[in-house]
Scaffold this active site. Structure first.
Site, short mmCIF file in Angstrom:
data_model
loop_
_atom_site.label_atom_id
_atom_site.label_comp_id
_atom_site.label_asym_id
_atom_site.label_seq_id
_atom_site.Cartn_x
_atom_site.Cartn_y
_atom_site.Cartn_z
N GLY A 93 26.94 19.45 17.20
CA GLY A 93 27.20 18.56 18.32
C GLY A 93 28.60 18.79 18.83
O GLY A 93 29.27 19.76 18.46
N HIS A 94 29.05 17.88 19.69
CA HIS A 94 30.38 18.02 20.29
C HIS A 94 31.39 17.07 19.69
O HIS A 94 32.52 16.97 20.19
CB HIS A 94 30.30 17.80 21.81
#
Length: 399
Positions: free
Chosen positions: A238-239
């Site tokens: 993810g970020h």
């Protein structure tokens, strides 16, 4: 006779492999059938109407099995505490064009609500990701989110899974005292705009003991968010876990009271970050944000304040952000960075960050172009404990 009644009661209690209790409204009693392509939207709505009108606590039950569910809006208020328990798998239509709105399952104006069970909300998002160009085209058609919570109060979401949403997995708007417990989000790293949980204009949101694997922010916190508590969350891919982005629109509300603690991030694009847009149309504030006891495993930009956030060059970098960031701490953050720049604290030229504390940082970068570095601009943090790498030393720190 008593024995016969007891046997019948037991059969009822364990119908469809799910324990059924008094006050349960099983969607299969309202026409829902597992398997095949039969839409259970009407059955779910009929069961919800009965449960919502009940004057005693009640629950809509989706038993084990796989069911097709089209776009549904669940409305309150209800007369007593109410819930939805999903034990099976709900599948959304794969084609995004079959949706009129931006939500698959939307819940509005409900108090004392519980969403629970071992079941899965499968958004079947692959087709939507392939068509998504929203990063470059603000006028794009927005795909639906798996779960939307609008103005929900005193509520719990626990044990369920959100899988392959077409857009955000969860959007929280205008909610108060809403907790996510043992919640699971799963989508490929390559899925576009699939934030795990996005929070906006809400107060008292708790996310605990939760696993999020997705293609965008694991948790993103928008304007107007207050008293947000994130603990024991495993994030990655993810970020990362983000406050923002902020400052893109007029009339944004202050962000205040963010606690991210005892979390582990693995193979994420970013770690813990605060991001604001340059050229903000109006002033804003973000304060009392604390990140502590975080483990980073091969994380890009583990610690990040970025007030020059400008994806796809959609803004004017020459005009500084008007969002005021203050009272922020990063403490006891350790592990490995996948990027040479392990700590980046870049604040606004017009409204420099104030009262930022950095303590007990131990981040290593072991690639040939190492060691790890830091970058600081328009900030004068205070330091305690270990600083590895030395924060704001030999960097672009300004007064």
């Amino acid at each position: 006779m008593e024995f016969i009644l007891t046997a019948i009661s037991l059969l009822f209690l364990f119908a469809n492999g799910v324990e059924v209790q008094a006050g349960d409204f099983d969607v299969t009693k309202y026409g829902a059938k597992a398997g095949g392509n039969a839409d259970i939207s009407q059955a779910l709505m009929s069961a919800w109407k009965k449960a919502c009108q009940s004057t005693s606590p009640s629950t809509v039950v989706v038993p084990r099995g796989t069911y097709l569910l089209h776009e549904v809006i669940i409305e309150g208020p209800c007369k007593a505490p109410v819930g939805i328990r999903v034990e099976g798998t709900l599948k959304a239509p794969a084609d995004p064009s079959q949706f009129k709105g931006d939500g698959w399952l939307t819940l509005n104006h409900i108090d004392q609500f519980t969403l629970s069970g071992a079941g899965t909300f499968d958004g079947q998002g692959a087709t939507a990701w392939a068509r998504n160009n929203c990063g470059k085209n603000p006028q794009c058609h927005k795909s639906p989110m798996n779960l939307r919570f609008n103005f929900i109060t005193n509520a719990v979401v626990r044990d369920v899974t959100s899988l392959n949403s077409k857009n955000f997995h969860v959007n929280v708007l205008g909610c108060k005292n809403l907790s996510f417990q043992h919640f699971t989000v799963t989508a490929p790293e390559t899925s576009i705009n699939t934030d795990g949980i996005h929070i906006g204009r809400s107060d008292g949101i708790n996310i605990t003991d939760t696993n999020i694997k997705t293609g965008d922010d694991c948790v993103s916190i928008g304007d107007g968010s207050q008293n947000i508590n994130i603990q024991r969350v495993n994030c990655g891919p993810g970020h990362g876990i983000s406050v923002g982005s902020l400052g893109r629109y007029p009339k944004e509300e202050p962000v205040v009271g963010i606690m991210v603690r005892n979390c582990t991030l693995t193979n994420t694009m970013n770690g813990v970050r605060v991001k604001t847009w340059p050229a903000s149309p109006a002033p804003g504030t973000a304060s009392q944000m604390h990140f502590e006891d975080i483990i980073m495993n091969n994380v890009g930009n583990p610690i990040l304040i970025d007030q020059e956030y400008c994806p796809y060059n959609q803004c004017t970098l020459k005009v500084p952000s008007k969002v005021k960031i203050s009272n922020v701490s990063f403490n006891n953050i350790r592990g490995t960075s996948s990027s040479k720049l392990a700590v980046k604290l870049v604040c606004s030229k017009s409204t420099p960050c104030q009262n930022v504390k950095v303590g007990n940082i131990d981040l290593t970068y072991s690639r040939p172009d190492g060691p790890a570095t830091t970058l600081c601009s328009n900030i004068k943090p205070t330091f305690t404990g270990k600083q590895n790498p030395p924060t704001c030393v030999n960097s672009a720190q300004s007064s």
